[in-house]
Design a protein around this motif. Structure first.
Motif, PDB file in Angstrom:
ATOM      1  N   PHE A  79    -136.680 -21.938  42.218  1.00 42.84           N
ATOM      2  CA  PHE A  79    -136.129 -22.127  43.395  1.00 42.84           C
ATOM      3  C   PHE A  79    -134.608 -21.460  43.242  1.00 42.84           C
ATOM      4  N   GLN A  80    -134.167 -21.165  44.453  1.00 38.94           N
ATOM      5  CA  GLN A  80    -132.885 -20.449  44.628  1.00 38.94           C
ATOM      6  C   GLN A  80    -132.293 -20.906  46.046  1.00 38.94           C
ATOM      7  N   THR A  81    -131.156 -21.579  45.949  1.00 33.87           N
ATOM      8  CA  THR A  81    -130.551 -21.957  47.271  1.00 33.87           C
ATOM      9  C   THR A  81    -129.879 -20.971  47.883  1.00 33.87           C
ATOM     10  N   ILE A  82    -129.811 -20.844  49.300  1.00 37.81           N
ATOM     11  CA  ILE A  82    -128.787 -19.993  49.958  1.00 37.81           C
ATOM     12  C   ILE A  82    -127.238 -20.338  49.672  1.00 37.81           C
ATOM     13  N   PRO A  83    -126.530 -19.090  49.616  1.00 36.84           N
ATOM     14  CA  PRO A  83    -125.025 -19.322  49.170  1.00 36.84           C
ATOM     15  C   PRO A  83    -124.390 -20.527  50.146  1.00 36.84           C
ATOM     16  N   LYS A  84    -123.528 -21.173  49.604  1.00 45.02           N
ATOM     17  CA  LYS A  84    -122.887 -22.349  50.139  1.00 45.02           C
ATOM     18  C   LYS A  84    -121.284 -21.824  50.027  1.00 45.02           C
ATOM     19  N   ASN A  85    -120.368 -21.504  51.037  1.00 47.60           N
ATOM     20  CA  ASN A  85    -119.058 -21.157  50.715  1.00 47.60           C
ATOM     21  C   ASN A  85    -118.169 -22.445  49.732  1.00 47.60           C
ATOM     22  N   VAL A  86    -117.725 -21.807  48.997  1.00 47.36           N
ATOM     23  CA  VAL A  86    -116.915 -22.791  48.068  1.00 47.36           C
ATOM     24  C   VAL A  86    -115.771 -23.357  48.821  1.00 47.36           C
ATOM     25  N   ASP A  87    -115.057 -22.857  49.973  1.00 48.40           N
ATOM     26  CA  ASP A  87    -114.049 -23.283  50.504  1.00 48.40           C
ATOM     27  C   ASP A  87    -114.553 -24.385  51.557  1.00 48.40           C
ATOM     28  N   ASP A  88    -115.832 -24.493  51.894  1.00 49.25           N
ATOM     29  CA  ASP A  88    -116.343 -25.217  52.812  1.00 49.25           C
ATOM     30  C   ASP A  88    -116.854 -26.650  52.351  1.00 49.25           C
ATOM     31  N   PHE A  89    -117.003 -26.815  50.829  1.00 53.38           N
ATOM     32  CA  PHE A  89    -117.606 -28.009  50.378  1.00 53.38           C
ATOM     33  C   PHE A  89    -116.572 -28.553  49.227  1.00 53.38           C
ATOM     34  N   PHE A  90    -115.582 -27.594  48.563  1.00 53.30           N
ATOM     35  CA  PHE A  90    -114.829 -28.293  47.560  1.00 53.30           C
ATOM     36  C   PHE A  90    -113.475 -28.241  47.891  1.00 53.30           C
ATOM     37  N   SER A  91    -112.912 -29.303  48.167  1.00 52.37           N
ATOM     38  CA  SER A  91    -111.617 -29.514  48.673  1.00 52.37           C
ATOM     39  C   SER A  91    -110.608 -30.274  47.726  1.00 52.37           C
ATOM     40  N   ILE A  92    -111.305 -31.187  47.003  1.00 51.10           N
ATOM     41  CA  ILE A  92    -110.653 -31.995  46.114  1.00 51.10           C
ATOM     42  C   ILE A  92    -110.740 -31.355  44.749  1.00 51.10           C
ATOM     43  N   ILE A  93    -109.466 -31.386  43.960  1.00 49.67           N
ATOM     44  CA  ILE A  93    -109.482 -30.942  42.582  1.00 49.67           C
ATOM     45  C   ILE A  93    -109.982 -32.089  41.786  1.00 49.67           C
ATOM     46  N   GLY A  94    -110.848 -31.504  40.741  1.00 54.96           N
ATOM     47  CA  GLY A  94    -111.640 -32.553  39.817  1.00 54.96           C
ATOM     48  C   GLY A  94    -113.042 -32.081  39.902  1.00 54.96           C
ATOM     49  N   THR A  95    -113.850 -32.764  39.261  1.00 58.48           N
ATOM     50  CA  THR A  95    -115.269 -32.831  38.773  1.00 58.48           C
ATOM     51  C   THR A  95    -116.234 -33.305  39.924  1.00 58.48           C
ATOM     52  N   TYR A  96    -117.276 -32.438  40.211  1.00 61.68           N
ATOM     53  CA  TYR A  96    -118.192 -32.628  41.118  1.00 61.68           C
ATOM     54  C   TYR A  96    -119.518 -33.013  40.602  1.00 61.68           C
ATOM     55  N   GLN A  97    -120.261 -33.851  40.767  1.00 59.34           N
ATOM     56  CA  GLN A  97    -121.753 -34.025  40.357  1.00 59.34           C
ATOM     57  C   GLN A  97    -122.600 -33.659  41.117  1.00 59.34           C
ATOM     58  N   PHE A  98    -123.593 -32.837  40.753  1.00 63.62           N
ATOM     59  CA  PHE A  98    -124.869 -32.367  41.564  1.00 63.62           C
ATOM     60  C   PHE A  98    -126.243 -32.704  41.041  1.00 63.62           C
ATOM     61  N   THR A  99    -126.910 -33.182  42.037  1.00 63.37           N
ATOM     62  CA  THR A  99    -128.239 -33.755  41.804  1.00 63.37           C
ATOM     63  C   THR A  99    -129.389 -33.031  42.325  1.00 63.37           C
ATOM     64  N   ALA A 100    -130.352 -32.197  41.571  1.00 64.39           N
ATOM     65  CA  ALA A 100    -131.454 -31.737  42.198  1.00 64.39           C
ATOM     66  C   ALA A 100    -132.670 -32.573  42.053  1.00 64.39           C
ATOM     67  N   PHE A 101    -133.553 -32.492  43.160  1.00 66.51           N
ATOM     68  CA  PHE A 101    -134.877 -33.411  43.045  1.00 66.51           C
ATOM     69  C   PHE A 101    -135.746 -33.026  44.315  1.00 66.51           C
ATOM     70  N   THR A 102    -137.128 -33.298  44.042  1.00 68.03           N
ATOM     71  CA  THR A 102    -138.070 -33.092  44.904  1.00 68.03           C
ATOM     72  C   THR A 102    -138.276 -34.089  45.687  1.00 68.03           C
ATOM     73  N   ILE A 103    -139.082 -35.053  45.378  1.00 63.87           N
ATOM     74  CA  ILE A 103    -139.247 -36.278  46.298  1.00 63.87           C
ATOM     75  C   ILE A 103    -138.447 -37.490  46.051  1.00 63.87           C
ATOM     76  N   GLN A 104    -138.607 -37.580  44.648  1.00 66.38           N
ATOM     77  CA  GLN A 104    -137.970 -38.745  44.070  1.00 66.38           C
ATOM     78  C   GLN A 104    -136.612 -38.510  43.525  1.00 66.38           C
ATOM     79  N   LYS A 105    -135.610 -39.316  43.736  1.00 64.42           N
ATOM     80  CA  LYS A 105    -134.396 -38.906  42.958  1.00 64.42           C
ATOM     81  C   LYS A 105    -134.339 -39.256  41.494  1.00 64.42           C
ATOM     82  N   ASP A 106    -135.397 -40.151  41.086  1.00 60.97           N
ATOM     83  CA  ASP A 106    -135.300 -40.535  39.724  1.00 60.97           C
ATOM     84  C   ASP A 106    -135.871 -39.267  38.770  1.00 60.97           C
ATOM     85  N   ASN A 107    -136.645 -38.499  39.554  1.00 64.98           N
ATOM     86  CA  ASN A 107    -136.992 -37.270  38.757  1.00 64.98           C
ATOM     87  C   ASN A 107    -136.200 -36.109  39.138  1.00 64.98           C
ATOM     88  N   SER A 108    -134.594 -36.280  38.706  1.00 65.75           N
ATOM     89  CA  SER A 108    -133.714 -35.073  39.002  1.00 65.75           C
ATOM     90  C   SER A 108    -133.069 -34.513  37.685  1.00 65.75           C
TER      91      SER A 108
END
Length: 135
Positions: A79-108
């Motif tokens: 899979f490959q996501t469409i581009p998401k603008n950095v300016d639109d989603f990153f506003s706070i300086i620091g560490t962001y966590q990203f979770t990728a999953f299909t149906i269950q978040k447990d299998n991420s």
């Protein structure tokens, strides 16, 4: 007796057909090593079944969770996501966590990205090496 067995067989077949197949995200990362504020971040990876919807959730440094983007994997599970603008989603300086999953978040799969105000990047991982002590 034979009617009961055939009824049981039909019930078993029905239950097998309605049990969902859970895919597990096996690889998850960003396409490039870093993205600047004027670029669009693209997430890439694989899941182990193929042709599934992969959802990417973002948790900001304050702990606020939000859905960032979804993508449909191909028949090989890539899979490959469409581009998401950095300016639109990153506003706070620091560490962001990203979770990728299909149906269950447990299998991420999870990744962390650092935002320094100008770009996002994967933080450097240090390996602790222990040296032997001589006698």
């Amino acid at each position: 007796m034979q009617g009961k067995l055939s009824g049981f067989g039909i019930l078993a077949l029905f239950l097998i057909m309605i049990v969902p197949v859970y895919a597990e995200v096996s690889e998850f990362s960003i396409e490039k090593s870093f993205y600047t504020n004027d670029e669009g971040v693209v997430f890439v990876g694989t899941e182990d079944v193929g042709s599934k919807i992969v959802t990417v959730l973002m948790t900001d440094p304050n702990g606020k969770e939000s859905m960032l983007v979804s993508a449909i994997s191909n028949s090989d599970g890539v899979f490959q996501t469409i581009p998401k603008n950095v300016d639109d989603f990153f506003s706070i300086i620091g560490t962001y966590q990203f979770t990728a999953f299909t149906i269950q978040k447990d299998n991420s799969k999870n990744i962390s990205l650092e935002f320094d105000g100008n770009k996002i990047f994967e933080p450097t991982k240090y390996v602790l090496e222990l040296n032997p002590i001589k006698n």
